[in-house]
Design a protein around this motif. Sequence first.
Motif, mmCIF file in Angstrom:
data_model
loop_
_atom_site.group_PDB
_atom_site.id
_atom_site.type_symbol
_atom_site.label_atom_id
_atom_site.label_comp_id
_atom_site.label_asym_id
_atom_site.label_seq_id
_atom_site.Cartn_x
_atom_site.Cartn_y
_atom_site.Cartn_z
ATOM 1 N N ASP A 10 -4.185 -2.590 0.784
ATOM 2 C CA ASP A 10 -3.840 -2.023 -0.625
ATOM 3 C C ASP A 10 -5.195 -2.194 -1.432
ATOM 4 O OD1 ASP A 10 -3.256 -4.748 -0.598
ATOM 5 O OD2 ASP A 10 -1.862 -4.565 -2.132
ATOM 6 N N THR A 14 -4.179 1.546 -6.620
ATOM 7 C CA THR A 14 -4.543 1.234 -5.111
ATOM 8 C C THR A 14 -4.963 2.401 -4.375
ATOM 9 O OG1 THR A 14 -2.316 1.317 -4.037
ATOM 10 C CG2 THR A 14 -3.223 -0.878 -5.293
ATOM 11 N N VAL A 23 0.704 -1.182 -0.054
ATOM 12 C CA VAL A 23 0.019 -0.052 0.009
ATOM 13 C C VAL A 23 0.609 1.388 -0.127
ATOM 14 C CG1 VAL A 23 -0.201 0.193 2.585
ATOM 15 C CG2 VAL A 23 -1.932 0.909 1.110
#
Length: 472
Positions: A367, A266, A254
């Motif tokens: 994510d 993401t 992430v």
Amino acid sequence: MAAGAMNRWTASLADAKPVSYWLDDPGRPEARPALTGDERCDLLVVGGGYSGLWTALLAKERDPGRDVVLVEGREIGWAASGRNGGFCAASLTHGTANGLARWPKEIKKLEQLGAANLDAIEDAVARYSLDCDFERTGELDVATQPHQVAELREYYAELSEAGLADGLELMDAQEVREQVASPTFQGALYDREGVAMLHPAKLAWGLKQACLDLGVRIYEHTPATRLASHASGLAVRTPYGRIFAQTAALGTNVFPSLVKRVRSYTVPVYDYALMTEPLTADQLASIGWKNRQGLGDSANQFHYFRLSADNRILWGGYDAIYPYGGRVREEYDHRPETYAKLAGHFFTCFPQLEGLRFSHAWGGAIDTCSRFSAFFGTAHAGRVAYAAGYTGLGVGATRFGADVMLDLLAGERTERTELEMVRSKPLPFPPEPFAYTGIALTKWSLARADDNGGRRNLWLKAMDTVGLGFDS
Ligand SMILES: Cc1cc2nc3c(=O)[nH]c(=O)nc-3n(C[C@H](O)[C@H](O)[C@H](O)COP(=O)(O)OP(=O)(O)OC[C@H]3O[C@@H](n4cnc5c(N)ncnc54)[C@H](O)[C@@H]3O)c2cc1C
């Protein structure tokens, strides 16, 4: 909600430490020293969660002579890999339903590859003596409302028709309550084979040791700040020196990717979990749970729950929080209002455990990508590979993603790289304020559908049509 009940739930949280139960462990290994000066290697792996660790390990398994370096910005396993629920699923697609909807032609192949991946994880746990409380218990997907019972039945029929129902079993209210006794359970779909429970942080620490034993050089507290092509390879900058590598694999999840164009695929979505104190023998007997399966409920805003090796209950999910601006920040790691909500839901599910207290409460960033399952790609003329977007189901799938990254770096066509899932990308998220507004509208609609017999409104139907979704 009665004030008395609210106070009881708040009281159950009074001693909860604001840290991941899994990371709060006396066995947590010392961090490896940071880089000092320049380094050279064949393969540089960036990121010390499962994604990076599996990539380093599999690279050494494929070619023991390959010189592999792994850099981690903080400590191995401190992020999602040390905070998750520990559900290690065979699914590579965030559940078969999502895979079937998006890649109907290759879902059988995806399911086979996913099952083989889970078997390979089990095998690695044994081979490297990864002390991570691995238990192949399966998972119960439980219905807590009548419309969810009907949906599970329809889903089971759809899977049977597609030849994907092997190892699955539909259960009525009595059958599921014989497994785990909650007055809220009205039915379930039991996946006996496709999910294992494990101790997330111990898996990361075990993989770290296995990598070190195979000769991977690991530098912790060493963030990679820039990646550029250099001479006939790559140069990666860190605060303590540069690393010159032939190839690099990015398992940075992430966190902002070193390949900028990947970032819009993401968004960080914060997910929260509670851990109870260990149950007494009487408390455990009051809920059954002899087969120790993981459980999840089938609402859009779902809970997941499981037993730990020492018979605590982990209880997480439901709230999925997207912070405006899409940044990963420590201040989002804790959310007392979510903890209180989760505690309330816990005692609704298990009223017989009234009086039990929570020892830990924590959150972490997921994510999330718009198709809920990982995407892959290369940059810098094929010298860099990346994998991200696991969206809350990456404990098992990151090992598959590691293999894909190594295939891509080798320039090999394999059954993995031929998959449409691997060759295609998700739709990117728009910039603010559109991302926040769209996600807020989707969350509101999902909550309404849960309260409204599962009926999806026009917004959700439109999102379904374009294949854009939001999940944790
Ligand atoms: C609360 C919660 C519950 C979850 N529950 C489940 C579950 O039950 N089952 C499941 O399958 N999945 C679950 N997940 C998701 C799962 O944890 C992740 O998919 C998985 O851990 C991803 O592994 P990773 O290695 O990609 O990411 P991470 O574990 O986040 O590792 C990425 C690492 O990269 C490092 N990094 C990033 N950028 C750089 C840089 N530039 N330089 C150096 N290092 C860098 C970071 O410091 C970090 O350590 C959950 C996640 C959360 C947060």
